[in-house]
Scaffold this active site. Structure first.
Site, PDB file in Angstrom:
ATOM      1  N   SER A  62       0.831  -1.206   0.000  1.00 40.14           N
ATOM      2  CA  SER A  62       0.000   0.000   0.000  1.00 40.14           C
ATOM      3  C   SER A  62       0.863   1.252   0.000  1.00 40.14           C
ATOM      4  O   SER A  62       1.956   1.263   0.575  1.00 40.14           O
ATOM      5  CB  SER A  62      -0.895   0.006   1.248  1.00 40.14           C
ATOM      6  OG  SER A  62      -1.546   1.253   1.396  1.00 40.14           O
ATOM      7  N   TYR A  69      -2.304   0.187  10.017  1.00 40.40           N
ATOM      8  CA  TYR A  69      -2.421  -0.454   8.704  1.00 40.40           C
ATOM      9  C   TYR A  69      -1.170  -0.211   7.871  1.00 40.40           C
ATOM     10  O   TYR A  69      -0.571  -1.157   7.327  1.00 40.40           O
ATOM     11  CB  TYR A  69      -3.647   0.071   7.968  1.00 40.40           C
ATOM     12  CG  TYR A  69      -3.685  -0.347   6.515  1.00 40.40           C
ATOM     13  CD1 TYR A  69      -3.950  -1.664   6.168  1.00 40.40           C
ATOM     14  CD2 TYR A  69      -3.440   0.576   5.496  1.00 40.40           C
ATOM     15  CE1 TYR A  69      -3.973  -2.061   4.838  1.00 40.40           C
ATOM     16  CE2 TYR A  69      -3.461   0.195   4.168  1.00 40.40           C
ATOM     17  CZ  TYR A  69      -3.725  -1.117   3.843  1.00 40.40           C
ATOM     18  OH  TYR A  69      -3.734  -1.510   2.528  1.00 40.40           O
ATOM     19  N   LYS A 106       1.734  -3.035   6.640  1.00 36.28           N
ATOM     20  CA  LYS A 106       2.129  -3.298   5.262  1.00 36.28           C
ATOM     21  C   LYS A 106       3.640  -3.165   5.092  1.00 36.28           C
ATOM     22  O   LYS A 106       4.276  -3.940   4.366  1.00 36.28           O
ATOM     23  CB  LYS A 106       1.392  -2.362   4.308  1.00 36.28           C
ATOM     24  CG  LYS A 106      -0.068  -2.728   4.097  1.00 36.28           C
ATOM     25  CD  LYS A 106      -0.198  -4.103   3.446  1.00 36.28           C
ATOM     26  CE  LYS A 106      -1.628  -4.421   3.067  1.00 36.28           C
ATOM     27  NZ  LYS A 106      -1.747  -5.736   2.400  1.00 36.28           N
TER      28      LYS A 106
END
Length: 319
Positions: free
Chosen positions: A117, A141, A145
């Site tokens: 991402s 998040y 990643k």
């Protein structure tokens, strides 16, 4: 031989699965259906309803199917919500990746394409992000990643894992009338839901230093994204060199104002968006360069913004 697609019943994963099939490559899908949909996976594609946290299940999959590589799309993808659910996010995205890589190693599967991402960059101090832009994730998040990329890197050093990570911002559109984005947090579904409910979509801030005053971001078509996943798998299968990570970016972006205009035209529902205050921390412009991916992964923007909107709306209306 087949490629295993984790999260293959989700919006992005299901498009990846169909891109593989259309290029004559067999696939196997594992998905726990926490956000995916069984109907998104075609009949005839081997489907396993389960979690990548289940090491025994993964071991069975690798024993039962001739897997040559993995496209790892499964994960908890809600950056904002990850702030209030950090442990869940790390379990799904970090522990899940660790368990998957362990099962791959045990089975002798040594190729992986990782769905990363652009959240790994946080809020960069440049308006054109490249792969060398400093990584400064601002949510669990984004951190998860980046850790996933580190796990691939370290397994590459330790065990010869061939790998690459694909980083991208906003994935939109639909390549098929029966596949669509069902996320409760993404811009396109939020706008569609508002219009279908008779509400007016909202723009957060129109006084940024951009041509129309609204934030500029990358928006890429899901089918274009899927094709680059297949291209990356082809390179790994052929033993061709790949970069550790690629940005799948437009190079110029689109503003939220442009999105709203395209939404009104593409849906046939005229509206003037409500202007709300800025959200704290929203930079005026973040756009990624896709030059490396264009060189190696046949990456290009094959769809206009209008096509992205029309395809997404058609799939949403047909649901």
């Amino acid at each position: 031989m087949a490629w295993l697609v984790t999260g293959g019943a989700g919006y992005i994963g299901s498009h990846v699965v169909r891109a593989f099939i259309e290029q004559g490559i067999d696939v196997v899908v594992i998905d726990d259906l926490s956000s995916g949909h069984r109907a998104f996976v075609d009949e005839g594609v081997p489907f396993i309803n389960g979690s990548i946290l289940d090491a025994d299940l993964l071991r069975e999959i690798f024993e039962d199917h001739a897997i040559s590589g993995v496209v790892h799309v499964a994960g908890y993808k809600y950056a904002g919500v990850s702030v209030t659910r950090p442990l869940h996010t790390y379990e799904q995205n970090v522990t899940g990746t660790q368990v998957l890589l362990g099962a791959m190693s045990d089975a002798g599967v040594d190729r992986v394409v990782f769905s990363s991402s652009a959240a790994v960059y946080g809020t960069p101090d440049t308006d054109l992000v490249t792969e060398s832009t400093p990584k400064s994730p601002e949510s669990p998040y984004g951190e998860s990643k980046l850790i996933g990329e580190w796990l691939l890197r370290d397994q590459g050093v330790a065990a010869g894992l061939a790998h690459t990570s694909l980083r991208y911002f906003n994935v939109v559109g639909s390549g098929y009338p029966d596949l669509f984005d069902t996320s409760p947090h993404n811009l396109f579904p939020l706008v569609f839901d508002a219009l279908l409910d008779g509400r007016v979509p909202r723009i957060n801030g129109d006084d940024y230093d951009t041509p129309d005053g609204t934030c500029v971001r990358d928006y890429i078509h899901v089918s274009d994204l899927a094709l680059s996943h297949v291209a990356a798998a082809h390179r790994l299968d052929a033993g061709e060199p790949v970069e550790p990570a690629y940005n799948l970016g437009s190079g110029d972006g689109a503003s939220v104002g442009q999105i709203m205009t395209a939404m009104a035209e593409g849906t046939g529902i005229p509206f003037e968006p409500e202007i709300a205050p800025r959200r704290p921390g929203d930079p005026a412009r973040i756009v990624a360069s896709g030059e490396l991916a264009a060189r190696d992964l046949d990456w290009r923007m094959r769809h206009t913004l209008d096509e992205m909107v029309r395809s997404a709306w058609a799939a949403r209306r047909g649901a």
